[in-house]
Design a protein around this motif. Structure first.
Motif, mmCIF file in Angstrom:
data_model
loop_
_atom_site.group_PDB
_atom_site.id
_atom_site.type_symbol
_atom_site.label_atom_id
_atom_site.label_comp_id
_atom_site.label_asym_id
_atom_site.label_seq_id
_atom_site.Cartn_x
_atom_site.Cartn_y
_atom_site.Cartn_z
ATOM 1 N N VAL A 90 -2.701 6.485 10.449
ATOM 2 C CA VAL A 90 -3.788 6.075 9.572
ATOM 3 C C VAL A 90 -3.785 4.559 9.424
ATOM 4 O O VAL A 90 -2.743 3.947 9.171
ATOM 5 N N LYS A 91 -4.967 3.987 9.579
ATOM 6 C CA LYS A 91 -5.199 2.583 9.240
ATOM 7 C C LYS A 91 -6.300 2.570 8.194
ATOM 8 O O LYS A 91 -7.325 3.225 8.363
ATOM 9 N N THR A 92 -6.066 1.828 7.112
ATOM 10 C CA THR A 92 -7.070 1.732 6.052
ATOM 11 C C THR A 92 -7.514 0.283 5.910
ATOM 12 O O THR A 92 -6.722 -0.643 6.115
ATOM 13 N N PHE A 93 -8.776 0.123 5.551
ATOM 14 C CA PHE A 93 -9.351 -1.200 5.377
ATOM 15 C C PHE A 93 -10.328 -1.181 4.210
ATOM 16 O O PHE A 93 -10.998 -0.172 3.988
ATOM 17 N N THR A 94 -10.436 -2.299 3.505
ATOM 18 C CA THR A 94 -11.575 -2.490 2.624
ATOM 19 C C THR A 94 -12.751 -2.873 3.524
ATOM 20 O O THR A 94 -12.560 -3.205 4.699
ATOM 21 N N THR A 95 -13.955 -2.859 2.980
ATOM 22 C CA THR A 95 -15.106 -3.213 3.822
ATOM 23 C C THR A 95 -15.006 -4.656 4.300
ATOM 24 O O THR A 95 -15.351 -4.950 5.447
ATOM 25 N N GLU A 96 -14.511 -5.535 3.473
ATOM 26 C CA GLU A 96 -14.345 -6.936 3.884
ATOM 27 C C GLU A 96 -13.318 -7.066 5.000
ATOM 28 O O GLU A 96 -13.550 -7.754 6.000
ATOM 29 N N GLN A 97 -12.176 -6.395 4.855
ATOM 30 C CA GLN A 97 -11.155 -6.425 5.903
ATOM 31 C C GLN A 97 -11.696 -5.848 7.209
ATOM 32 O O GLN A 97 -11.431 -6.375 8.282
ATOM 33 N N TRP A 98 -12.450 -4.752 7.098
ATOM 34 C CA TRP A 98 -12.995 -4.097 8.277
ATOM 35 C C TRP A 98 -13.976 -5.020 9.008
ATOM 36 O O TRP A 98 -13.936 -5.133 10.232
ATOM 37 N N GLN A 99 -14.840 -5.688 8.278
ATOM 38 C CA GLN A 99 -15.791 -6.601 8.907
ATOM 39 C C GLN A 99 -15.062 -7.725 9.645
ATOM 40 O O GLN A 99 -15.484 -8.146 10.716
ATOM 41 N N ARG A 100 -13.968 -8.167 9.091
ATOM 42 C CA ARG A 100 -13.190 -9.233 9.701
ATOM 43 C C ARG A 100 -12.359 -8.744 10.893
ATOM 44 O O ARG A 100 -12.242 -9.440 11.900
ATOM 45 N N SER B 115 -1.425 0.613 -3.150
ATOM 46 C CA SER B 115 -0.289 0.230 -2.317
ATOM 47 C C SER B 115 -0.456 0.855 -0.933
ATOM 48 O O SER B 115 -1.261 1.773 -0.737
ATOM 49 N N ARG B 116 0.285 0.374 0.015
ATOM 50 C CA ARG B 116 0.221 0.917 1.376
ATOM 51 C C ARG B 116 0.539 2.415 1.380
ATOM 52 O O ARG B 116 -0.129 3.202 2.055
ATOM 53 N N VAL B 117 1.546 2.812 0.625
ATOM 54 C CA VAL B 117 1.930 4.226 0.559
ATOM 55 C C VAL B 117 0.808 5.064 -0.049
ATOM 56 O O VAL B 117 0.471 6.139 0.451
ATOM 57 N N LYS B 118 0.203 4.579 -1.128
ATOM 58 C CA LYS B 118 -0.877 5.318 -1.788
ATOM 59 C C LYS B 118 -2.087 5.467 -0.863
ATOM 60 O O LYS B 118 -2.741 6.523 -0.847
ATOM 61 N N LYS B 119 -2.385 4.447 -0.074
ATOM 62 C CA LYS B 119 -3.482 4.533 0.898
ATOM 63 C C LYS B 119 -3.218 5.665 1.889
ATOM 64 O O LYS B 119 -4.098 6.485 2.168
ATOM 65 N N GLN B 120 -1.997 5.714 2.418
ATOM 66 C CA GLN B 120 -1.623 6.752 3.375
ATOM 67 C C GLN B 120 -1.717 8.136 2.732
ATOM 68 O O GLN B 120 -2.274 9.062 3.308
ATOM 69 N N GLN B 121 -1.180 8.262 1.536
ATOM 70 C CA GLN B 121 -1.211 9.546 0.832
ATOM 71 C C GLN B 121 -2.634 10.013 0.571
ATOM 72 O O GLN B 121 -2.939 11.199 0.682
ATOM 73 N N THR B 122 -3.510 9.077 0.241
ATOM 74 C CA THR B 122 -4.902 9.405 -0.057
ATOM 75 C C THR B 122 -5.599 9.996 1.164
ATOM 76 O O THR B 122 -6.335 10.982 1.055
ATOM 77 N N LYS C 80 -5.676 10.106 15.060
ATOM 78 C CA LYS C 80 -5.679 8.687 14.726
ATOM 79 C C LYS C 80 -6.909 8.443 13.868
ATOM 80 O O LYS C 80 -8.016 8.793 14.260
ATOM 81 N N ILE C 81 -6.681 7.857 12.710
ATOM 82 C CA ILE C 81 -7.733 7.727 11.716
ATOM 83 C C ILE C 81 -7.848 6.278 11.258
ATOM 84 O O ILE C 81 -6.842 5.635 10.948
ATOM 85 N N ILE C 82 -9.085 5.802 11.207
ATOM 86 C CA ILE C 82 -9.404 4.531 10.558
ATOM 87 C C ILE C 82 -10.346 4.870 9.408
ATOM 88 O O ILE C 82 -11.410 5.459 9.628
ATOM 89 N N ALA C 83 -9.940 4.509 8.200
ATOM 90 C CA ALA C 83 -10.729 4.787 7.003
ATOM 91 C C ALA C 83 -11.091 3.471 6.333
ATOM 92 O O ALA C 83 -10.220 2.606 6.138
ATOM 93 N N VAL C 84 -12.376 3.325 6.009
ATOM 94 C CA VAL C 84 -12.864 2.086 5.417
ATOM 95 C C VAL C 84 -13.509 2.392 4.063
ATOM 96 O O VAL C 84 -14.433 3.202 3.986
ATOM 97 N N SER C 85 -12.990 1.754 3.023
ATOM 98 C CA SER C 85 -13.552 1.917 1.680
ATOM 99 C C SER C 85 -12.944 0.870 0.761
ATOM 100 O O SER C 85 -11.764 0.531 0.882
ATOM 101 N N ASP C 86 -13.743 0.413 -0.178
ATOM 102 C CA ASP C 86 -13.216 -0.529 -1.157
ATOM 103 C C ASP C 86 -12.267 0.131 -2.145
ATOM 104 O O ASP C 86 -11.559 -0.563 -2.872
ATOM 105 N N MET C 87 -12.199 1.464 -2.154
ATOM 106 C CA MET C 87 -11.246 2.133 -3.049
ATOM 107 C C MET C 87 -9.802 1.805 -2.662
ATOM 108 O O MET C 87 -8.902 1.930 -3.473
ATOM 109 N N PHE C 88 -9.574 1.348 -1.428
ATOM 110 C CA PHE C 88 -8.225 1.015 -0.976
ATOM 111 C C PHE C 88 -7.750 -0.346 -1.492
ATOM 112 O O PHE C 88 -6.568 -0.666 -1.393
ATOM 113 N N GLU C 89 -8.650 -1.124 -2.053
ATOM 114 C CA GLU C 89 -8.335 -2.503 -2.429
ATOM 115 C C GLU C 89 -7.143 -2.632 -3.366
ATOM 116 O O GLU C 89 -6.281 -3.484 -3.160
ATOM 117 N N GLU C 90 -7.059 -1.805 -4.376
ATOM 118 C CA GLU C 90 -5.992 -1.927 -5.378
ATOM 119 C C GLU C 90 -4.806 -1.000 -5.111
ATOM 120 O O GLU C 90 -3.870 -0.955 -5.901
#
Length: 85
Positions: A67-77, A41-48, A29-39
């Protein structure tokens, strides 16, 4: 394989602000936080996030990955709702 090995595989391939991993011997189970996920798609985030783990998934070392991905802003919230994993 253990949590630290999984973290190393991901961190060697991706530049993340935060990475949280749990592993029970077959399921990661993975939580990944980075602003690179901002632009992305959901599929591309998973693939990355899956990409650095592809060999371990292919050879059966890791059976399943969530996998759950977040931008830093989403993660803080939202982090209070997503830990522990």
């Amino acid at each position: 394989m253990d949590v630290e090995q999984i973290k190393a595989m991901i961190n060697d391939a991706l530049s993340l602000d935060e990475l949280h991993v749990s592993f029970d011997g077959s399921q990661a189970k993975i939580i990944a936080v980075s602003d690179m996920f901002e632009e992305m798609s959901r599929v591309k985030k998973q693939q990355t996030v899956f990409a650095p783990l592809s060999e371990a998934i292919k050879d059966g070392t890791i059976h399943a990955v969530t996998v759950k991905t977040f931008t830093t802003e989403q993660w803080q919230r939202d982090k209070m709702f997503n830990l522990p994993i």
